[in-house]
Design a protein around this motif. Sequence first.
Motif, mmCIF file in Angstrom:
data_model
loop_
_atom_site.group_PDB
_atom_site.id
_atom_site.type_symbol
_atom_site.label_atom_id
_atom_site.label_comp_id
_atom_site.label_asym_id
_atom_site.label_seq_id
_atom_site.Cartn_x
_atom_site.Cartn_y
_atom_site.Cartn_z
ATOM 1 N N ALA A 38 29.441 -25.271 52.551
ATOM 2 C CA ALA A 38 28.840 -26.812 52.755
ATOM 3 C C ALA A 38 30.121 -27.773 52.473
ATOM 4 O O ALA A 38 31.429 -27.513 51.498
ATOM 5 C CB ALA A 38 28.072 -26.853 51.310
ATOM 6 N N MET A 39 29.821 -28.947 52.407
ATOM 7 C CA MET A 39 30.905 -30.275 52.319
ATOM 8 C C MET A 39 30.374 -30.452 50.998
ATOM 9 O O MET A 39 29.912 -31.167 50.968
ATOM 10 C CB MET A 39 30.942 -30.901 53.521
ATOM 11 C CG MET A 39 31.927 -32.390 54.064
ATOM 12 S SD MET A 39 33.653 -31.629 54.837
ATOM 13 C CE MET A 39 32.641 -31.641 56.271
ATOM 14 N N PRO A 40 32.335 -30.797 50.500
ATOM 15 C CA PRO A 40 33.667 -30.365 50.894
ATOM 16 C C PRO A 40 33.044 -29.078 50.183
ATOM 17 O O PRO A 40 32.665 -28.789 48.806
ATOM 18 C CB PRO A 40 34.346 -31.467 49.985
ATOM 19 C CG PRO A 40 33.206 -31.652 48.754
ATOM 20 C CD PRO A 40 31.712 -31.666 49.403
ATOM 21 N N PRO A 41 34.376 -28.371 50.429
ATOM 22 C CA PRO A 41 35.584 -28.432 52.195
ATOM 23 C C PRO A 41 34.544 -28.294 52.866
ATOM 24 O O PRO A 41 35.696 -28.904 54.431
ATOM 25 C CB PRO A 41 36.691 -27.682 51.604
ATOM 26 C CG PRO A 41 35.702 -26.269 51.214
ATOM 27 C CD PRO A 41 35.107 -26.649 50.326
ATOM 28 N N GLY A 42 34.135 -28.650 53.565
ATOM 29 C CA GLY A 42 33.251 -27.716 55.155
ATOM 30 C C GLY A 42 33.759 -26.445 55.394
ATOM 31 O O GLY A 42 34.433 -25.745 54.767
ATOM 32 N N HIS A 43 33.840 -26.545 56.666
ATOM 33 C CA HIS A 43 34.432 -25.327 57.306
ATOM 34 C C HIS A 43 35.590 -25.584 57.885
ATOM 35 O O HIS A 43 35.681 -27.151 58.295
ATOM 36 C CB HIS A 43 33.561 -25.030 58.700
ATOM 37 C CG HIS A 43 32.033 -25.148 58.068
ATOM 38 N ND1 HIS A 43 31.430 -24.808 59.064
ATOM 39 C CD2 HIS A 43 31.290 -25.509 57.452
ATOM 40 C CE1 HIS A 43 29.851 -24.343 59.024
ATOM 41 N NE2 HIS A 43 29.685 -25.009 57.771
ATOM 42 N N SER A 44 36.614 -24.593 57.286
ATOM 43 C CA SER A 44 37.927 -24.788 58.507
ATOM 44 C C SER A 44 38.571 -23.511 58.913
ATOM 45 O O SER A 44 37.622 -22.236 58.757
ATOM 46 C CB SER A 44 39.328 -24.563 57.011
ATOM 47 O OG SER A 44 38.862 -26.311 56.762
ATOM 48 N N ASN A 45 38.917 -23.073 60.264
ATOM 49 C CA ASN A 45 39.573 -22.356 60.826
ATOM 50 C C ASN A 45 41.260 -21.860 60.373
ATOM 51 O O ASN A 45 41.446 -22.757 60.598
ATOM 52 C CB ASN A 45 39.454 -22.650 62.534
ATOM 53 C CG ASN A 45 38.552 -22.449 63.301
ATOM 54 O OD1 ASN A 45 37.324 -22.229 62.473
ATOM 55 N ND2 ASN A 45 38.124 -22.895 64.522
ATOM 56 N N ALA A 46 40.735 -20.694 59.831
ATOM 57 C CA ALA A 46 42.391 -20.161 60.072
ATOM 58 C C ALA A 46 42.599 -19.146 60.872
ATOM 59 O O ALA A 46 41.876 -18.050 61.989
ATOM 60 C CB ALA A 46 41.898 -19.166 58.772
ATOM 61 N N VAL A 47 43.688 -19.739 62.069
ATOM 62 C CA VAL A 47 44.240 -18.817 63.448
ATOM 63 C C VAL A 47 45.900 -18.601 62.746
ATOM 64 O O VAL A 47 46.164 -18.780 62.049
ATOM 65 C CB VAL A 47 43.946 -19.973 64.293
ATOM 66 C CG1 VAL A 47 42.608 -20.271 64.639
ATOM 67 C CG2 VAL A 47 44.303 -21.476 63.988
ATOM 68 N N PHE A 48 45.695 -17.493 63.638
ATOM 69 C CA PHE A 48 46.763 -16.368 63.573
ATOM 70 C C PHE A 48 46.633 -15.936 62.577
ATOM 71 O O PHE A 48 48.068 -15.409 61.510
ATOM 72 C CB PHE A 48 47.316 -17.299 63.394
ATOM 73 C CG PHE A 48 48.414 -18.040 64.560
ATOM 74 C CD1 PHE A 48 49.273 -17.644 65.801
ATOM 75 C CD2 PHE A 48 47.769 -19.648 64.930
ATOM 76 C CE1 PHE A 48 49.113 -17.778 67.270
ATOM 77 C CE2 PHE A 48 48.340 -19.957 65.789
ATOM 78 C CZ PHE A 48 47.789 -19.426 67.525
#
Length: 373
Positions: A123-133
């Motif tokens: 939930a916000m914060p921190p909300g959603h983040s994408n981790a790529v690689f």
Amino acid sequence: MKKFICLVQFICAFSTFVSAQESTHSHSLGTSLQFPNILGYQTLKCDLHQHTVFSDGDVWPSIRVRESLMDNLDAISLTEHLEYQPHLGDIPNKDRNRSYQIALKEAKDHNLIIVRGSEITRAMPPGHSNAVFIQDANKLLFTNYLDAYKEAKNQNAFVFWNHPYETPKNDYITYLHEVNKKLMDSNLIQGIEIVNTHNYSVEALQIAYDRNLTLMGTSDVHGLIDWDYKKGSKGHRPITLVFSKDRTQESIKSALFDRRTVVHYDNTLIGRDSLLIPLINECLVIKKSFYESKSLVLTVVLENVSSCNFILQNLSQYTLVENTDLIEIEGKSTITLQFKTKEILKQLDWSFNVLNAVNAPNSHPTLKKRIIL
Ligand code: ZN
């Protein structure tokens, strides 16, 4: 109003029928995204935020690969929610790498890079983040969000903050929460979505500039790209143009850490001047410039080699024969401009604003082209 919509739908259906009669498979070319290389970099078209049935999306991973090939993309990531798998009852596979593996197999015989990624979902914060690689999505599963971000860093992932305007307030404003600020200060977040689906956040763009973050634009598609973005055969998904030394995962990753991106959204290019201006400059090519005999009108043939339509505002002291100060040039097309120069010039330094490009909040870049005769 309803009758009007029905008529429009009928016309669209009819024209689709007509074009289908004229040629086969032209639909994939019509939607294909194209941008020239710049500054010795390859311009790679990337959509690093997508979902499949392995989280809350509606399609199998192979469909994502095929859609991306139709759009002429270079790299994609299927970033399933780590913590949210509503289809688990029907697709009982707890391996968070599964959708990546299926996409990889589908892309094997095609020229498409599949980046392993995951969406860290809170939930916000921190909300959603994408981790790529990332190396292994399963290892990102933690109760504490901070542990997930730390593991992403441990796997040398590039991490960007998704749809940062999504707050319980529902006002679509991006606020720099203390939690997110700390993640940025600890170098656990390096990028931010200034565009997600059909939303552009000017506040996110300002935060990106203030905090020196990479600008990201993604489709975050759950259904079908065609249904969400290509109404009446026009339109395109939001993508991130990545200026990469070569067409490899390592180079794309380095480019993201170096903030070498421009976002392409709703026929608009959004980015820092240092990349945005060279990009538009390469998109618009002066093919010919000449005076017809006994004419004081300078004819300039301008080609747009990109798939983006441009709206230019003439800033020259010379006005145009056919255009107002606004000039529209469609993607992959050529137009002729006629400048009323009143005398025969040897050279014209033509400057113009690009109204469908954004180089800072509510600001459009100015370009100059030297026309030599
Ligand atoms: Zn998502």
